[in-house]
Write a protein that holds these residues in place. Structure first.
Motif, PDB file in Angstrom:
ATOM      1  N   SER A  64       0.822  -1.214   0.000  1.00 34.37           N
ATOM      2  CA  SER A  64       0.000   0.000   0.000  1.00 34.37           C
ATOM      3  C   SER A  64       0.854   1.260   0.000  1.00 34.37           C
ATOM      4  O   SER A  64       0.494   2.250  -0.647  1.00 34.37           O
ATOM      5  CB  SER A  64      -0.914   0.032   1.217  1.00 34.37           C
ATOM      6  N   ASP A 196      -6.506  -1.494  -4.346  1.00 34.21           N
ATOM      7  CA  ASP A 196      -5.784  -1.964  -3.156  1.00 34.21           C
ATOM      8  C   ASP A 196      -6.693  -2.874  -2.334  1.00 34.21           C
ATOM      9  O   ASP A 196      -7.570  -2.399  -1.633  1.00 34.21           O
ATOM     10  CB  ASP A 196      -5.322  -0.762  -2.318  1.00 34.21           C
ATOM     11  N   GLU A 197      -6.493  -4.161  -2.453  1.00 32.41           N
ATOM     12  CA  GLU A 197      -7.303  -5.164  -1.753  1.00 32.41           C
ATOM     13  C   GLU A 197      -8.785  -4.835  -1.878  1.00 32.41           C
ATOM     14  O   GLU A 197      -9.482  -4.665  -0.874  1.00 32.41           O
ATOM     15  CB  GLU A 197      -6.905  -5.236  -0.284  1.00 32.41           C
TER      16      GLU A 197
HETATM   17 MG   LIG Z   1      -2.139  -2.526   2.397  1.00 32.53          MG
END
Ligand SMILES: [Mg+2]
Ligand SMILES: Nc1ncnc2c1ncn2[C@@H]1O[C@H](COP(=O)(O)OP(=O)(O)OP(=O)(O)O)[C@@H](O)[C@H]1O
Length: 345
Positions: A64, A196-197
């Motif tokens: 991230s 992101d996820e």
């Molecule tokens: Mg992350």
């Protein structure tokens, strides 16, 4: 840190020889009271139009933070970028002025975050929030922007979009909220989408639907996509290539099918072996031994050595470079040959 910089924005369209997005030897540190947290230690990856790069690695590996550096949303300080480039169509985003950067963020490079509920504003209807993108960035009237919001909600398959634009975020399920976030992220036709996820908070069936939706949108628009996940199971169908991160470094790069067939880094191998398999039901699930490293005090040599079944003496003293295995594959393991051959030391 405010950088004095050229206002040159990357041109729309043609790329020449440059990748669409190239992260090159990126380093990110956090200067905290406890010391310097080395979150990203020389990450390089590229994404081209229509291509999906999956960035994989366990919690805290720097996935991230790398994405936040690309988006330009790191708080600086405490974050410092001592080294590296992030080239978007050949222009180093780190050298752009704040104004120029703002024009890239959200418009040409957009991001879908993990937690849709906290990213949406509870007091505005979803239609208002989606249409805001068009009002603010495209100067559209309220009614035109609302029409675009309905179109987008249709596009991300929200049933009865025309009625539901007037609903508030809490009136939608988790999966539907994530679709709304995706609608907002693609509103301005970004050239790069970072997810992101995007499915971590969702159940397995909905996860699969969201992944399919992202893949479809990406095929249509030829966006370059960076898909961040710690779940190797979800990337097989959607990614073209994989970058595996460990302790802020890329430890393996490979086309997606190669990595499933034969990993070339012990960490990737461990990740693959920890995927639950239906055919091995009842057997104990494999887990990589040990804990992720302390980023305030990284192990000497190869950061993975304390957990590595292939470890030899030199792994403790010498950090492996990213060895090139072929034009499209590389591994940061001195013993990648043995790992590829599956010979346990
Ligand atoms: Mg992350
Ligand atoms: N503002 C900050 N100050 C100090 N350390 C930070 C800060 N932001 C991130 N870090 C550290 O940087 C490291 C990398 O974090 P990052 O969020 O990139 O991990 P990740 O790979 O995305 O993990 P996850 O899968 O849990 O999302 C972590 O150890 C984290 O604690």
């Amino acid at each position: 840190m405010k950088r004095t910089a050229p206002e040159v924005l990357p041109a729309e369209g043609g790329l020449g020889d440059e990748p669409l997005l190239a992260v090159d030897d990126l380093h990110v540190e956090f200067h905290t009271r406890a010391g310097v947290v080395r979150a990203v230690n020389g990450v390089s990856y590229t994404v081209n139009p229509g291509e999906t790069l999956a960035v994989l690695g366990e919690s805290g590996s720097g996935k991230s933070v790398t994405a936040q550096a690309i988006m330009g949303i790191l708080d600086m300080p405490p974050a410092v970028i001592p080294q590296g480039e992030i080239r978007f169509k050949g222009t180093d985003l780190l050298k752009l002025s704040d104004d120029a950067r703002t024009q890239v963020r959200g418009q040409r490079i957009a991001m879908v975050f993990q937690d849709a509920l906290s990213a949406l504003n509870p007091v505005f209807t979803v239609g208002w929030q989606i249409s805001e993108m068009f009002r603010v960035h495209r100067g559209m009237s309220k009614s035109d922007a609302m029409k675009k919001a309905v179109e987008l909600m249709d596009k991300v398959r929200i049933p009865a979009a025309k009625q539901r634009v007037h609903d508030y975020p809490h009136q939608f399920s988790g999966g539907m909220r994530q679709r709304i976030m995706i609608a907002m992220s693609i509103a301005l036709d970004p050239e790069v989408l970072i997810a992101d996820e995007p499915t971590t908070a969702l159940d397995v069936t909905v996860q699969a639907q969201i992944m399919d939706l992202l893949a479809e949108l990406q095929r249509e628009s030829q966006m370059g996509m960076i898909l961040i996940t710690h779940d190797l199971g979800v990337v097989a169908d959607v990614a073209d290539k994989i970058a595996v991160m460990y302790a802020g470094r890329i430890v393996e790069n490979a086309p997606v099918h190669d990595i499933y067939r034969a990993p070339a880094h012990p960490y990737t191998k461990g990740l693959l072996e920890s995927i639950p398999r239906v055919d091995l039901k009842g057997q104990e699930l494999y887990a990589i031994k040990g804990l992720p490293p302390n980023l305030l005090d990284l192990p000497t040599g190869c950061a993975f050595h304390p957990r590595c079944p292939y470890r030899q003496d030199n792994c403790v003293t010498s950090a492996p470079p990213l060895y090139e295995i072929s034009g499209t594959r590389s591994s940061a393991c001195h013993y990648w040959r043995e790992v590829l051959d599956g010979e346990q030391q």
